[in-house]
Motif scaffolding. Structure first.
Motif, PDB file in Angstrom:
ATOM      1  N   HIS A  18       0.832  -1.509  -0.026  1.00 50.82           N
ATOM      2  CA  HIS A  18      -0.028  -0.009   0.098  1.00 50.82           C
ATOM      3  C   HIS A  18       0.743   1.416   0.002  1.00 50.82           C
ATOM      4  CE1 HIS A  18      -3.434  -2.478   0.777  1.00 50.82           C
ATOM      5  NE2 HIS A  18      -4.026  -1.650   0.593  1.00 50.82           N
ATOM      6  N   SER A  29      -6.753   3.214  -3.627  1.00 52.60           N
ATOM      7  CA  SER A  29      -6.909   1.986  -2.597  1.00 52.60           C
ATOM      8  C   SER A  29      -8.405   1.697  -2.299  1.00 52.60           C
ATOM      9  CB  SER A  29      -6.122   2.350  -1.140  1.00 52.60           C
ATOM     10  OG  SER A  29      -4.890   2.337  -1.565  1.00 52.60           O
ATOM     11  N   GLN A  31     -11.696   1.697  -0.364  1.00 49.32           N
ATOM     12  CA  GLN A  31     -12.042   1.845   0.773  1.00 49.32           C
ATOM     13  C   GLN A  31     -13.322   1.136   1.439  1.00 49.32           C
ATOM     14  OE1 GLN A  31     -12.277   5.958   1.300  1.00 49.32           O
ATOM     15  NE2 GLN A  31     -10.127   6.355   0.761  1.00 49.32           N
ATOM     16  N   ASP A  72      -9.347   2.916   3.932  1.00 47.99           N
ATOM     17  CA  ASP A  72      -8.672   1.589   3.473  1.00 47.99           C
ATOM     18  C   ASP A  72      -7.894   0.890   4.911  1.00 47.99           C
ATOM     19  OD1 ASP A  72      -6.379  -0.136   3.076  1.00 47.99           O
ATOM     20  OD2 ASP A  72      -5.994   0.836   0.990  1.00 47.99           O
ATOM     21  N   GLN A  75      -3.879   0.997   5.015  1.00 47.04           N
ATOM     22  CA  GLN A  75      -3.438   2.580   5.076  1.00 47.04           C
ATOM     23  C   GLN A  75      -3.774   2.946   6.292  1.00 47.04           C
ATOM     24  OE1 GLN A  75      -4.706   4.908   1.695  1.00 47.04           O
ATOM     25  NE2 GLN A  75      -3.263   3.939   0.516  1.00 47.04           N
ATOM     26  N   HIS A 155      -8.227  10.221   2.727  1.00 43.71           N
ATOM     27  CA  HIS A 155      -9.269   9.956   3.107  1.00 43.71           C
ATOM     28  C   HIS A 155     -10.401  10.754   3.517  1.00 43.71           C
ATOM     29  CE1 HIS A 155      -6.925   5.918   3.278  1.00 43.71           C
ATOM     30  NE2 HIS A 155      -8.141   5.486   3.670  1.00 43.71           N
TER      31      HIS A 155
END
Length: 179
Positions: A18, A29, A31, A72, A75, A155
């Motif tokens: 990642h 990525s 989520q 994610d 992450q 995010h």
């Protein structure tokens, strides 16, 4: 013990993949709805041996309210690992405490705070700690907090640091609440 080692090795491989994906153009990525408190608990268990090696006591103060965020999960683990390891390392083998706290904000966000009783924030250049290649560590690369900021912002959250009233620093970040 062998199963735990395999599980940790897979988790480490996922984190590395990642982090590599952060630098690939056009990749995003996956989520999903993540229980932030559960990820915090997992990371405390994962980093307990490192904390013990540095004579650091780890505690949590997690809200009882649901802390679901769209994220994610790997992450989010990377963000927590970076902040927790930085806190542990900031205490330089002195008996210290690392506290991870979660709470819900009024603005529809989960607030996570990672506090340590270490050396604190640099008095000069404090505004540069999230810049790539800025480091105060002799063996540091200056990428940990820059990657952390990149993940949090991707995010929809934000990250900042404050000096504690006593020794140490607190790193705070927010994530939007997932539905």
């Amino acid at each position: 013990a062998a199963l735990e080692m395999v599980k940790d090795a897979r988790r480490a491989a996922d984190i590395i993949e990642h982090v590599r994906s952060l630098f690939r153009k056009g990749s995003s990525s996956p989520q999903e709805i993540v229980d932030v408190n559960e990820v915090i608990r997992e990371m405390v268990v994962m980093l307990q041996k490192e904390a013990d090696r540095h004579s650091t006591r780890v505690s949590t103060d997690l809200t009882d309210e649901p802390t679901r965020a769209m994220a994610d999960p790997v992450q989010l683990q990377q963000v927590l690992m970076n902040l927790m390891l930085n806190g542990i390392e900031a205490m330089h083998d002195t008996t210290g405490e690392l506290c991870i706290k979660s709470q819900l904000e009024k603005h529809g966000q989960v607030l996570i705070s990672v506090s340590d009783t270490g050396v604190g924030l640099p008095t000069e250049n404090a505004d540069q700690i999230f810049d790539a290649f800025f480091t105060t560590k002799a063996q540091g690369t200056g990428l940990g907090l820059a990657i952390t900021r990149s993940i949090v912002e991707s995010h929809g959250g934000r990250i900042w640091a404050t000096a504690n009233s006593g020794p140490g620093a607190t790193f705070h970040f927010t994530l939007p609440i997932g539905m």
